[in-house]
Enzyme design. Structure first.
Site, PDB file in Angstrom:
ATOM      1  N   CYS A 102      28.691  39.178   1.666  1.00 23.38           N
ATOM      2  CA  CYS A 102      29.200  39.094   3.033  1.00 23.38           C
ATOM      3  C   CYS A 102      28.052  38.489   3.830  1.00 23.38           C
ATOM      4  O   CYS A 102      27.087  39.184   4.141  1.00 23.38           O
ATOM      5  CB  CYS A 102      29.579  40.472   3.561  1.00 23.38           C
ATOM      6  SG  CYS A 102      30.002  40.457   5.317  1.00 23.38           S
ATOM      7  N   CYS A 105      27.656  40.047   7.528  1.00 25.63           N
ATOM      8  CA  CYS A 105      27.162  41.425   7.672  1.00 25.63           C
ATOM      9  C   CYS A 105      26.998  42.049   6.291  1.00 25.63           C
ATOM     10  O   CYS A 105      26.136  41.621   5.531  1.00 25.63           O
ATOM     11  CB  CYS A 105      28.037  42.253   8.595  1.00 25.63           C
ATOM     12  SG  CYS A 105      29.802  42.160   8.241  1.00 25.63           S
ATOM     13  N   SER A 106      27.818  43.030   5.938  1.00 27.00           N
ATOM     14  CA  SER A 106      27.675  43.628   4.608  1.00 27.00           C
ATOM     15  C   SER A 106      29.000  44.229   4.145  1.00 27.00           C
ATOM     16  O   SER A 106      29.019  45.260   3.486  1.00 27.00           O
ATOM     17  CB  SER A 106      26.586  44.688   4.609  1.00 27.00           C
ATOM     18  OG  SER A 106      26.912  45.702   5.551  1.00 27.00           O
ATOM     19  N   CYS A 107      30.125  43.576   4.506  1.00 26.99           N
ATOM     20  CA  CYS A 107      31.438  44.094   4.151  1.00 26.99           C
ATOM     21  C   CYS A 107      31.605  44.170   2.638  1.00 26.99           C
ATOM     22  O   CYS A 107      31.203  43.270   1.916  1.00 26.99           O
ATOM     23  CB  CYS A 107      32.531  43.173   4.701  1.00 26.99           C
ATOM     24  SG  CYS A 107      32.541  43.100   6.486  1.00 26.99           S
TER      25      CYS A 107
END
Lengths: 194, 89
Positions: A102, A105-107
């Protein structure tokens, strides 16, 4: 906060604490409400869940078909209520390897993979996974044959991805629960082969 | 739904002051629509508290590494809202 061991000293942790203070000071939420949301998010979140889905797909071809067609519905068959996003499962083959990232972000599907590892949230991983995935994979100890094509999936919208690794050779006689123990979180992200 | 699987699309070069979910590295690049993923509220509007937010089809768009970076044999698939994309004539 549970499931964040080792993250407390990261700069991002200080930013999150500051943001929480501001949210609480602005009256948008209370400390208890924030804790409740986080507890709910991580309560049953574990890569064991993703591993169970993979093991079922390895042993049940019809389930595998349904899983690749509609991840949410197939996960629900095993009792995992994946809601709030579309789950798309991408299958490795002998000719192709999938890698998740991602970049914004960090999905990723927390309930099926557990809290994300700190490297998954790092700028280095997010920048390099889309640019030089083969080099990144080799740093994880994954050396793919030359002809294997790498597909990187950047989760930039409301779809969350899960990699279905190849079933390891020599596991033909194993039962589903034994197979599940072979599957790692990195395998579900694509930074390991299984 | 404006684009069908197989269609060539270009990610627009957008650089607004507000939130956008169009990764910078695909802006201006041509990719291929893999599938329409359904509809979703536009994050640009949600982040600004615009009610109701515009709802658009989201597409999985595959870009070749050679196009994005000038090197590499892999592909990168990115999920993009319809207004982030334009037809390639």
């Amino acid at each position: 906060m549970t499931g964040t061991a080792g993250h407390e000293e990261l700069p991002v942790a200080a930013r999150v604490r500051r943001l929480e203070e501001r949210v609480i000071a602005a009256g948008l939420a209370t400390d208890d409400e924030l804790d409740e949301v986080l507890a709910g998010l991580f309560a049953d979140a574990s890569p064991v869940n993703g591993a169970r889905i993979v093991a079922r797909a390895w042993t049940d071809p019809a389930f595998r078909e349904r899983l690749l067609a509609d991840g949410n519905a197939a996960a629900a068959e095993l009792g995992f209520a994946v809601s709030g996003y579309r789950l798309r499962v991408v299958a490795n083959t002998t000719q192709s390897h999938n890698l998740l990232v991602c970049t914004l972000c960090s999905c990723y599907p927390v309930s099926l993979l557990g809290p994300s590892p700190s490297w998954y949230k790092s700028f280095a991983y997010r920048a390099r996974a889309v640019r030089e995935p083969r080099a990144v994979l080799s740093e994880f100890g994954v050396r793919l044959p030359e002809g294997v094509e790498i597909s990187v999936w950047d989760a930039s919208a409301e779809t969350r991805y899960l990699v279905l690794p190849n079933r390891p050779a020599g596991t033909e006689g194993l039962a589903e629960d034994e197979l599940a123990r072979h599957v790692t979180r990195n395998g579900l992200i694509g930074t390991a082969t299984v | 739904m404006r684009f069908t699987p197989g269609a060539k699309v270009r990610a627009r070069v957008l650089d607004p002051d507000h939130h956008i979910r169009l990764p910078r590295y695909v802006r201006g690049q041509v990719g291929e629509v893999i599938e329409a993923e359904g509809e979703g509220p536009l994050p640009d509007d949600r982040a600004r508290g615009l009610m109701p937010p515009r709802v658009e089809t989201v597409y999985a768009v595959r870009f070749r590494a050679a196009e994005l970076w000038g090197t590499g044999t892999h592909s990168v698939t990115v999920d993009l809202w319809e207004s982030y994309l334009e037809e390639v004539p």
